[in-house]
Design a protein around this motif. Structure first.
Motif, PDB file in Angstrom:
ATOM      1  N   ASN A 233       0.853  -1.188   0.000  1.00  0.00           N
ATOM      2  CA  ASN A 233       0.000   0.000   0.000  1.00  0.00           C
ATOM      3  C   ASN A 233       0.896   1.248   0.000  1.00  0.00           C
ATOM      4  O   ASN A 233       1.057   1.923   1.021  1.00  0.00           O
ATOM      5  CB  ASN A 233      -0.919  -0.002   1.219  1.00  0.00           C
ATOM      6  N   PRO A 234       1.495   1.564  -1.166  1.00  0.00           N
ATOM      7  CA  PRO A 234       2.453   2.678  -1.229  1.00  0.00           C
ATOM      8  C   PRO A 234       1.826   4.057  -1.250  1.00  0.00           C
ATOM      9  O   PRO A 234       2.558   5.056  -1.198  1.00  0.00           O
ATOM     10  CB  PRO A 234       3.194   2.404  -2.543  1.00  0.00           C
ATOM     11  N   GLY A 235       0.503   4.129  -1.320  1.00  0.00           N
ATOM     12  CA  GLY A 235      -0.145   5.433  -1.361  1.00  0.00           C
ATOM     13  C   GLY A 235      -0.159   6.032  -2.750  1.00  0.00           C
ATOM     14  O   GLY A 235       0.310   5.434  -3.719  1.00  0.00           O
ATOM     15  N   ALA A 236      -0.668   7.272  -2.832  1.00  0.00           N
ATOM     16  CA  ALA A 236      -0.840   7.916  -4.136  1.00  0.00           C
ATOM     17  C   ALA A 236       0.451   8.517  -4.679  1.00  0.00           C
ATOM     18  O   ALA A 236       0.593   8.682  -5.894  1.00  0.00           O
ATOM     19  CB  ALA A 236      -1.908   9.007  -4.024  1.00  0.00           C
ATOM     20  N   SER A 237       1.405   8.850  -3.806  1.00  0.00           N
ATOM     21  CA  SER A 237       2.623   9.548  -4.257  1.00  0.00           C
ATOM     22  C   SER A 237       3.890   8.939  -3.660  1.00  0.00           C
ATOM     23  O   SER A 237       4.642   9.618  -2.942  1.00  0.00           O
ATOM     24  CB  SER A 237       2.543  11.032  -3.896  1.00  0.00           C
ATOM     25  N   PRO A 238       4.170   7.653  -3.927  1.00  0.00           N
ATOM     26  CA  PRO A 238       5.394   7.069  -3.356  1.00  0.00           C
ATOM     27  C   PRO A 238       6.666   7.745  -3.875  1.00  0.00           C
ATOM     28  O   PRO A 238       7.649   7.863  -3.144  1.00  0.00           O
ATOM     29  CB  PRO A 238       5.320   5.607  -3.799  1.00  0.00           C
ATOM     30  N   GLU A 239       6.634   8.211  -5.139  1.00  0.00           N
ATOM     31  CA  GLU A 239       7.806   8.901  -5.688  1.00  0.00           C
ATOM     32  C   GLU A 239       8.123  10.157  -4.878  1.00  0.00           C
ATOM     33  O   GLU A 239       9.275  10.408  -4.502  1.00  0.00           O
ATOM     34  CB  GLU A 239       7.560   9.282  -7.148  1.00  0.00           C
ATOM     35  N   LEU A 240       7.094  10.944  -4.568  1.00  0.00           N
ATOM     36  CA  LEU A 240       7.293  12.160  -3.800  1.00  0.00           C
ATOM     37  C   LEU A 240       7.739  11.847  -2.370  1.00  0.00           C
ATOM     38  O   LEU A 240       8.570  12.555  -1.790  1.00  0.00           O
ATOM     39  CB  LEU A 240       5.997  12.966  -3.779  1.00  0.00           C
ATOM     40  N   THR A 241       7.184  10.769  -1.821  1.00  0.00           N
ATOM     41  CA  THR A 241       7.576  10.354  -0.472  1.00  0.00           C
ATOM     42  C   THR A 241       9.081  10.197  -0.367  1.00  0.00           C
ATOM     43  O   THR A 241       9.728  10.742   0.546  1.00  0.00           O
ATOM     44  CB  THR A 241       6.905   9.018  -0.107  1.00  0.00           C
ATOM     45  N   PHE A 242       9.659   9.469  -1.333  1.00  0.00           N
ATOM     46  CA  PHE A 242      11.079   9.140  -1.210  1.00  0.00           C
ATOM     47  C   PHE A 242      11.993  10.213  -1.782  1.00  0.00           C
ATOM     48  O   PHE A 242      13.175  10.249  -1.442  1.00  0.00           O
ATOM     49  CB  PHE A 242      11.327   7.751  -1.810  1.00  0.00           C
ATOM     50  N   ARG A 243      11.465  11.099  -2.619  1.00  0.00           N
ATOM     51  CA  ARG A 243      12.252  12.283  -2.970  1.00  0.00           C
ATOM     52  C   ARG A 243      12.470  13.151  -1.725  1.00  0.00           C
ATOM     53  O   ARG A 243      13.568  13.664  -1.490  1.00  0.00           O
ATOM     54  CB  ARG A 243      11.549  13.099  -4.047  1.00  0.00           C
ATOM     55  N   TYR A 244      11.415  13.325  -0.943  1.00  0.00           N
ATOM     56  CA  TYR A 244      11.536  14.115   0.294  1.00  0.00           C
ATOM     57  C   TYR A 244      12.455  13.425   1.298  1.00  0.00           C
ATOM     58  O   TYR A 244      13.305  14.070   1.920  1.00  0.00           O
ATOM     59  CB  TYR A 244      10.151  14.336   0.906  1.00  0.00           C
ATOM     60  N   LEU A 245      12.281  12.107   1.465  1.00  0.00           N
ATOM     61  CA  LEU A 245      13.062  11.393   2.488  1.00  0.00           C
ATOM     62  C   LEU A 245      14.540  11.318   2.153  1.00  0.00           C
ATOM     63  O   LEU A 245      15.378  11.270   3.060  1.00  0.00           O
ATOM     64  CB  LEU A 245      12.500   9.975   2.677  1.00  0.00           C
ATOM     65  N   ILE A 246      14.906  11.320   0.888  1.00  0.00           N
ATOM     66  CA  ILE A 246      16.323  11.148   0.541  1.00  0.00           C
ATOM     67  C   ILE A 246      17.012  12.481   0.254  1.00  0.00           C
ATOM     68  O   ILE A 246      18.239  12.546   0.194  1.00  0.00           O
ATOM     69  CB  ILE A 246      16.479  10.198  -0.660  1.00  0.00           C
TER      70      ILE A 246
END
Length: 440
Positions: A387-400
Motif C-alpha cells: 500500500n504505497p499510497g498515491a505519491s510514493p515517488e514524492l515520499t522518497f524524494r523528500y526522504l532522501i
C-alpha cells in the motif's frame, strides 16, 4: 614488527576494517535472519532490540569509565581489546548459530541473550579502540591523515559486509558466514593491536570517581553541542543508505539488481574523496573544516531530488559521496581537540568516557531516522510496498533529499551555538617526536 608500523595510521586503521566487517553484516542481516529465515515474530524481535538499546545506554559510559581507570604495564586500552577479541568472535558466531528445533519463545531467548552478550563485547572494543585515536594521533594534521586512512578502510569493510554477505551466506549458510567474518576480524584486530604502543604518561594521575567523572563530562558544553550536531548528520547517513532501495524503485525506476550499482557509486567514490578532504583539512583549522563538511554534505543531497534514472542517480550518488567523505573525516579532529582541552583542565586523559558517551549519542540518531520515515509516510500516505499510497515517488524524494537537507541545516545551526575557541593546537610536532621516542 618494524618500528615504522608502530602507531602507524595504516596499521591502526586495520582495527576499523576488522570491526566494521562483522558489525555491518550484523546490522544489515540479523533482523532478516531471525524474522524472515527463522520465523521470529516481528514484535518479539522489536522487544529484543529495545532491551538491547537500553543495555547499550547503560554499558557504554560504564565501560568508558572503567577503561579510563585501568592502569597496567601494557597500557589502559590494549588489555581490554585483547580480552574482548575472543568474546566478540564467539558471540558473533552464536548470534547466527541458534540450535535447531527451538520454539518461538526459545528462539527469542537465544536471540536476546546472544544480542546482549555480543553488544557488550562490541562496546568494549569500540570504546577502547576509539579512545586510542586521540591519544596516538595528536595535532590536526596527523589526526586528519589518520582519520582519512581509517575511513578508507571503513568503506572497504562496508562494501564487503553489504555486497558480499548475501553471496557468502547463500553459498555456505549464515553460521559459516559468521565464522568466516569472525576469523577475519580476529586476524586484523590482532595485527592492529600488536602495532599499538600506548603513551606511558597517559596512565599517570588519579582518575576522577564515577560521579565526578560524569559531572565533568555532562557540563562540557562543547562536547554536547558537537555530538548532538553530529547526531543529526549521522541520521542523514543512515537515512540515505536505508532509503536508496526505495529511491531506486519509486524515483529512478530501476531494477533491484541495479541498486548495488547505485550503492557502489556512493561508497566507492568515498575512498578517494576522503583523501581530497585530507588535503582540504591541511589548509584550514579543524573546527572550520568540520563546519565546512556539514555545509558541503547539505548541498550534496540536493542533486538526489533531481534523479530520474540510473545515470542521474549515479551522478547524484557521487555528489553525496563527497559530502559523506567530509563528514567521515572531520569530526575526529574536533573530538580530539575536546579531549585535549579536557586534559588541560583536569590533568587527565579521559578518552574512554568521552568516546563511550559520544558513541551512545551517535547511535541514538537511528530514532530520528525512524521518526522521519514515519512522519513522511503519514503525510504522503505510504504504508508499505503493498500500500504505497498515491505519491510514493514524492515520499522518497523528500526522504532522501529534503529531510536530509533540513537535518543538516539543524546540524550547522547547532555548530554555531557555542564557540570552539580551543587553545592553539601546537602539540602535533611535539607528539610526533614523542611517538618516535616510544618507538625507539
Amino acid at each position: 614488527m618494524k618500528r615504522s608500523w608502530i602507531n602507524s595510521p595504516y596499521t591502526f586503521a586495520l582495527g576499523m576494517f576488522a570491526m566494521m566487517v562483522p558489525s555491518q553484516a550484523f546490522t544489515s542481516f540479523y533482523s532478516y535472519f531471525y524474522v524472515e529465515k527463522l520465523g521470529l515474530g516481528i514484535g518479539l524481535a522489536t522487544l529484543a532490540r529495545t532491551i538491547f538499546l537500553i543495555w547499550d545506554a547503560v554499558n557504554n559510559p560504564l565501560f568508558g569509565y572503567w577503561s579510563d581507570r585501568t592502569n597496567t604495564r601494557y597500557g589502559r586500552r590494549r588489555p581490554w581489546v585483547f580480552g574482548a577479541i575472543p568474546l566478540f568472535m564467539l558471540f558473533f558466531v552464536l548470534v547466527f548459530s541458534p540450535p535447531s528445533g527451538l520454539s518461538e519463545n526459545g528462539l527469542f531467548i537465544w536471540f536476546l541473550v546472544t544480542l546482549v552478550l555480543f553488544e557488550a563485547a562490541a562496546t568494549v572494543l569500540w570504546v577502547n579502540y576509539g579512545a586510542l585515536f586521540p591519544e596516538l594521533f595528536r595535532g590536526d594534521r596527523l589526526r586528519a591523515k589518520a582519520s582519512a586512512i581509517q575511513q578508507g578502510y571503513q568503506v572497504v569493510a562496508l562494501l564487503i559486509a553489504t555486497a558480499l554477505t548475501p553471496v557468502i551466506y547463500a553459498a555456505i549458510n549464515f553460521s559459516n558466514m559468521a565464522l568466516l567474518y569472525a576469523c577475519i576480524f580476529g586476524l586484523f584486530m590482532l595485527l592492529c593491536m600488536m602495532s599499538v604502543r600506548e603513551n606511558p604518561e597517559s596512565n599517570q594521575g588519579e582518575q576522577l570517581g564515577l560521579i565526578p567523572a560524569f559531572k565533568e563530562t555532562m557540563k562540557n558544553k562543547k562536547f554536547w553541542v558537537f555530538n548532538i550536531s553530529n547526531s543529526f548528520a549521522q541520521t542523514v547517513n543512515g537515512l540515505i543508505s536505508s532509503m536508496i532501495p526505495f529511491y531506486a524503485k519509486y524515483v529512478l525506476n530501476i531494477s533491484e539488481a541495479q541498486v548495488s550499482i547505485l550503492l557502489a557509486a556512493v561508497f566507492v567514490s568515498v575512498i578517494p574523496l576522503v583523501f581530497v578532504w585530507y588535503w582540504i583539512i591541511r589548509k584550514m583549522d579543524g573546527v572550520k573544516a568540520w563546519r565546512l563538511s556539514l555545509y558541503v554534505y547539505g548541498l550534496s543531497v540536493i542533486p538526489l531530488w533531481f534523479g530520474y534514472d540510473l545515470v542521474s542517480g549515479i551522478i547524484a550518488g557521487v555528489a553525496v559521496g563527497f559530502g559523506l567523505a567530509g563528514f567521515f573525516v572531520t569530526p575526529a579532529l574536533v573530538g580530539g581537540r575536546i579531549i585535549d582541552e579536557d586534559e588541560e583542565k583536569t590533568g587527565l586523559r579521559r578518552e574512554g568516557i568521552y568516546t563511550a558517551v559520544a558513541g551512545f549519542i551517535t547511535r541514538s540518531s537511528g530514532l530520528i531516522s525512524a521518526l522521519a520515515f514515519l512522519i513522511a509516510g503519514m503525510i504522503f500516505g505510504y504504508e508499505s510496498g503493498d500500500n504505497p499510497g498515491a505519491s510514493p515517488e514524492l515520499t522518497f524524494r523528500y526522504l532522501i533529499s529534503v529531510v536530509p537537507l533540513c537535518l543538516l541545516v539543524i546540524s550547522v545551526v547547532l555548530s554555531y551555538t557555542v564557540k570552539f575557541n580551543f587553545s592553539e593546537n601546537k602539540r602535533g610536532d611535539h607528539d610526533l617526536e614523542q611517538t618516535e621516542a616510544i618507538n625507539r
